[in-house]
Design a protein around this motif. Structure first.
Motif, PDB file in Angstrom:
ATOM      1  N   UNK A 103     -10.465  14.112  -3.998  1.00  0.00           N
ATOM      2  CA  UNK A 103      -9.414  14.321  -4.938  1.00  0.00           C
ATOM      3  C   UNK A 103      -8.701  13.232  -5.561  1.00  0.00           C
ATOM      4  N   UNK A 104      -9.366  11.949  -5.378  1.00  0.00           N
ATOM      5  CA  UNK A 104      -8.911  10.557  -6.083  1.00  0.00           C
ATOM      6  C   UNK A 104      -7.854   9.863  -5.514  1.00  0.00           C
ATOM      7  N   UNK A 105      -7.252  10.213  -4.278  1.00  0.00           N
ATOM      8  CA  UNK A 105      -6.071   9.485  -3.824  1.00  0.00           C
ATOM      9  C   UNK A 105      -6.231   7.974  -3.836  1.00  0.00           C
ATOM     10  N   UNK A 106      -7.461   7.520  -2.882  1.00  0.00           N
ATOM     11  CA  UNK A 106      -7.474   6.190  -2.802  1.00  0.00           C
ATOM     12  C   UNK A 106      -7.982   5.577  -4.595  1.00  0.00           C
ATOM     13  N   UNK A 107      -8.626   6.340  -5.468  1.00  0.00           N
ATOM     14  CA  UNK A 107      -8.697   5.858  -6.482  1.00  0.00           C
ATOM     15  C   UNK A 107      -7.505   5.458  -7.191  1.00  0.00           C
ATOM     16  N   UNK A 108      -6.637   6.322  -7.250  1.00  0.00           N
ATOM     17  CA  UNK A 108      -5.510   6.064  -8.000  1.00  0.00           C
ATOM     18  C   UNK A 108      -4.615   4.952  -7.386  1.00  0.00           C
ATOM     19  N   UNK A 109      -4.513   4.824  -5.875  1.00  0.00           N
ATOM     20  CA  UNK A 109      -3.928   3.751  -5.311  1.00  0.00           C
ATOM     21  C   UNK A 109      -4.529   2.313  -5.597  1.00  0.00           C
ATOM     22  N   UNK A 167     -11.762  18.121  -9.844  1.00  0.00           N
ATOM     23  CA  UNK A 167     -11.160  19.041 -10.841  1.00  0.00           C
ATOM     24  C   UNK A 167      -9.475  18.519 -10.548  1.00  0.00           C
ATOM     25  N   UNK A 168      -9.256  18.371  -9.421  1.00  0.00           N
ATOM     26  CA  UNK A 168      -7.950  17.718  -9.023  1.00  0.00           C
ATOM     27  C   UNK A 168      -7.619  16.573  -9.511  1.00  0.00           C
ATOM     28  N   UNK A 169      -8.782  15.569  -9.011  1.00  0.00           N
ATOM     29  CA  UNK A 169      -8.415  14.280  -9.674  1.00  0.00           C
ATOM     30  C   UNK A 169      -8.226  13.974 -10.989  1.00  0.00           C
ATOM     31  N   UNK A 170      -9.264  14.416 -11.712  1.00  0.00           N
ATOM     32  CA  UNK A 170      -8.970  14.402 -13.313  1.00  0.00           C
ATOM     33  C   UNK A 170      -8.023  14.885 -13.773  1.00  0.00           C
ATOM     34  N   UNK A 171      -7.466  16.153 -13.224  1.00  0.00           N
ATOM     35  CA  UNK A 171      -6.090  16.905 -13.642  1.00  0.00           C
ATOM     36  C   UNK A 171      -5.235  15.953 -13.794  1.00  0.00           C
ATOM     37  N   UNK A 213       1.386  14.221  -5.673  1.00  0.00           N
ATOM     38  CA  UNK A 213       1.442  14.983  -4.287  1.00  0.00           C
ATOM     39  C   UNK A 213       0.255  16.102  -4.061  1.00  0.00           C
ATOM     40  N   UNK A 214      -0.220  16.685  -5.224  1.00  0.00           N
ATOM     41  CA  UNK A 214      -1.471  17.340  -5.521  1.00  0.00           C
ATOM     42  C   UNK A 214      -2.626  16.941  -4.675  1.00  0.00           C
ATOM     43  N   UNK A 215      -2.746  15.567  -5.476  1.00  0.00           N
ATOM     44  CA  UNK A 215      -3.991  14.634  -4.955  1.00  0.00           C
ATOM     45  C   UNK A 215      -3.849  14.237  -3.376  1.00  0.00           C
ATOM     46  N   UNK A 216      -2.820  13.891  -3.134  1.00  0.00           N
ATOM     47  CA  UNK A 216      -2.577  13.500  -1.655  1.00  0.00           C
ATOM     48  C   UNK A 216      -2.681  14.675  -0.753  1.00  0.00           C
ATOM     49  N   UNK A 217      -2.281  15.737  -1.055  1.00  0.00           N
ATOM     50  CA  UNK A 217      -2.622  17.021   0.025  1.00  0.00           C
ATOM     51  C   UNK A 217      -3.919  17.115   0.119  1.00  0.00           C
ATOM     52  N   UNK A 218      -4.929  16.902  -0.882  1.00  0.00           N
ATOM     53  CA  UNK A 218      -6.212  17.260  -0.774  1.00  0.00           C
ATOM     54  C   UNK A 218      -7.070  16.145  -0.341  1.00  0.00           C
ATOM     55  N   UNK A 219      -6.290  15.084   0.400  1.00  0.00           N
ATOM     56  CA  UNK A 219      -7.014  13.853   0.778  1.00  0.00           C
ATOM     57  C   UNK A 219      -7.360  14.292   2.299  1.00  0.00           C
ATOM     58  N   UNK A 220      -8.872  13.800   2.643  1.00  0.00           N
ATOM     59  CA  UNK A 220      -9.137  13.856   3.919  1.00  0.00           C
ATOM     60  C   UNK A 220      -9.955  12.628   4.562  1.00  0.00           C
ATOM     61  N   UNK A 259       0.913  -1.255  -0.207  1.00  0.00           N
ATOM     62  CA  UNK A 259      -0.162  -0.059   0.084  1.00  0.00           C
ATOM     63  C   UNK A 259       0.835   1.312   0.083  1.00  0.00           C
ATOM     64  N   UNK A 260       1.826   1.368   0.832  1.00  0.00           N
ATOM     65  CA  UNK A 260       2.837   2.396   0.967  1.00  0.00           C
ATOM     66  C   UNK A 260       3.351   2.780  -0.317  1.00  0.00           C
ATOM     67  N   UNK A 261       3.801   1.608  -1.315  1.00  0.00           N
ATOM     68  CA  UNK A 261       4.441   1.716  -2.568  1.00  0.00           C
ATOM     69  C   UNK A 261       3.285   2.513  -3.438  1.00  0.00           C
ATOM     70  N   UNK A 262       2.041   1.788  -3.294  1.00  0.00           N
ATOM     71  CA  UNK A 262       1.032   2.507  -4.073  1.00  0.00           C
ATOM     72  C   UNK A 262       0.846   3.907  -3.871  1.00  0.00           C
ATOM     73  N   UNK A 263       0.837   4.308  -2.711  1.00  0.00           N
ATOM     74  CA  UNK A 263       0.463   5.642  -2.468  1.00  0.00           C
ATOM     75  C   UNK A 263       1.611   6.637  -2.686  1.00  0.00           C
TER      76      UNK A 263
END
Length: 383
Positions: free
Chosen positions: A93-99, A121-125, A64-71, A55-59
């Protein structure tokens, strides 16, 4: 008025309107919060606990912008994802989706749905960035704007997902029953809702439910944990299986004054869309064929299966394994057919997250993404 209608009205009592809540949440997560450190409690911050290496490897590959917007309030990663169709409720922001995109593989697919335009918008960007980083020829992630109470209206098809995850989002909805019902509708038969959320030790007061900041901080909309059990079963899910629980602390004097003696936990439950079961149990033997879980599989707070160990499970758990993506991972035998075997019996685990916290004697439980048995990526149970 029926008893069920009375209970539903009680759940909604004191809440300001659905539209108002939706708009306030959009503003909080789209405008007021610009980064995780802006949060005023730890309700939507991942607890400090071990995270499996894969999981750490995937994350690390997530922008970084996607991760910063993760709540989110924890990592929500069930077993057996390769090749699966996964839906992330309130993807932000899609962090979990991309992981998850990396775990389902290029042949799998991940859909994220969120109502907040700024987050999407952040996720799609960063879609192209992630597909290139993962080495995929085509995208296996898409994002949909819509409400988690109205998944089909947002264009998602009925009976189309193997797994639905949600990370600290259901509490933000003014109508939890509709969320669970919508999830049930778009899940395939045998599908699973695996989600982390915030729960209270009793039904919240109107003062707490009507506080905009507490709603945005994932506390004002928290369900009393017993109401989750009732709603899930009324919608049609199997009895909820509690995986993990963590105490939530609020280090903010203003919020503490409003909360008073209420207590909150974040907890991970798994719910399955399976046929109504008989009361017959089964003997099951875990085959150990899931990569990363070759020695044992931790299913919930009570049920751990060691490879080749004969285990007696009740009718509910037997039905879950028989009708879900886990069907090929166990050998099934009728009770009483293993004369001379050393049979382990699974005790019925607690569904009370506050009780689980007390049982383990700590505020930090083992990670919802795995535990003593988890270290590698999962193989497919969907194919």
């Amino acid at each position: 008025m029926t008893e069920r209608k009375k209970q539903h009205d009680e759940l909604q009592k004191g809440c300001f309107g659905d539209a108002t809540i939706h708009e306030d949440v959009k503003e909080y997560y789209g405008k007021i919060l610009s980064k995780t450190s802006d949060l005023r409690s730890n309700a939507c911050v991942t607890p400090s606990q071990p995270v499996p290496a894969f999981i750490l490897q995937a994350l690390k590959k997530v922008h970084s912008e996607v991760t910063a917007k993760y709540y989110g309030c924890g990592l929500v990663v069930p077993e057996c994802l390769e090749g699966c169709s996964v839906l992330d409720l309130g993807c932000g922001s899609g962090r979990d989706c991309y992981m998850l995109s990396q775990l389902v593989g290029e042949e799998g697919h991940v859909t994220g749905i969120d109502m907040t335009e700024d987050q999407l918008a952040v996720a799609r960007k960063h879609s192209d960035h992630h597909m290139q980083a993962f080495g995929y020829k085509k995208p296996n992630v898409d994002f949909v704007q819509g409400y988690i109470e109205d998944l089909t209206e947002a264009g998602l098809k009925k009976n189309s997902f193997d797994i639905i995850i949600s990370n600290c989002v259901v509490n933000l909805s003014p109508d939890k029953r509709r969320v669970l019902s919508a999830a049930y509708c778009v899940l395939k038969d045998g599908g699973e809702l695996y989600f982390s959320d915030v729960y209270s030790n009793k039904r919240l007061s109107d003062k707490i439910k009507n506080d905009k900041v507490l709603w945005g901080e994932c506390l004002g909309g928290a369900l009393w944990w017993e109401d989750l059990i009732q709603l899930a079963q009324e919608v049609g899910f199997s009895s909820p299986r509690l995986v993990t629980a963590n105490v939530i602390t609020v280090d903010n004097k203003e919020l503490e004054a409003i909360i008073g003696d209420y207590k909150f936990v974040s907890a991970t439950y798994r719910l399955f869309k399976i046929p109504k079961i008989s009361n017959k149990g089964s003997l099951v033997i875990y085959n150990g064929n899931i990569t990363g879980f070759e020695e044992c599989l931790e299913f919930d707070n009570q049920a751990t299966f060691k490879v080749n160990e004969v285990v007696e499970v009740d009718g509910v758990l037997a039905s879950i394994f028989t009708h879900s993506r886990f069907a090929n991972e166990f050998t099934f035998q009728p009770p009483g057919t293993c004369a001379g075997c050393n049979v382990k019996k699974i005790k019925v685990g607690t569904v009370n997250p506050f009780e689980l916290v007390l049982q383990l004697g700590t505020a930090i439980m083992s990670s919802s993404t795995g535990g003593c048995c988890s270290a590698q990526p999962q193989t497919s149970c969907c194919k």
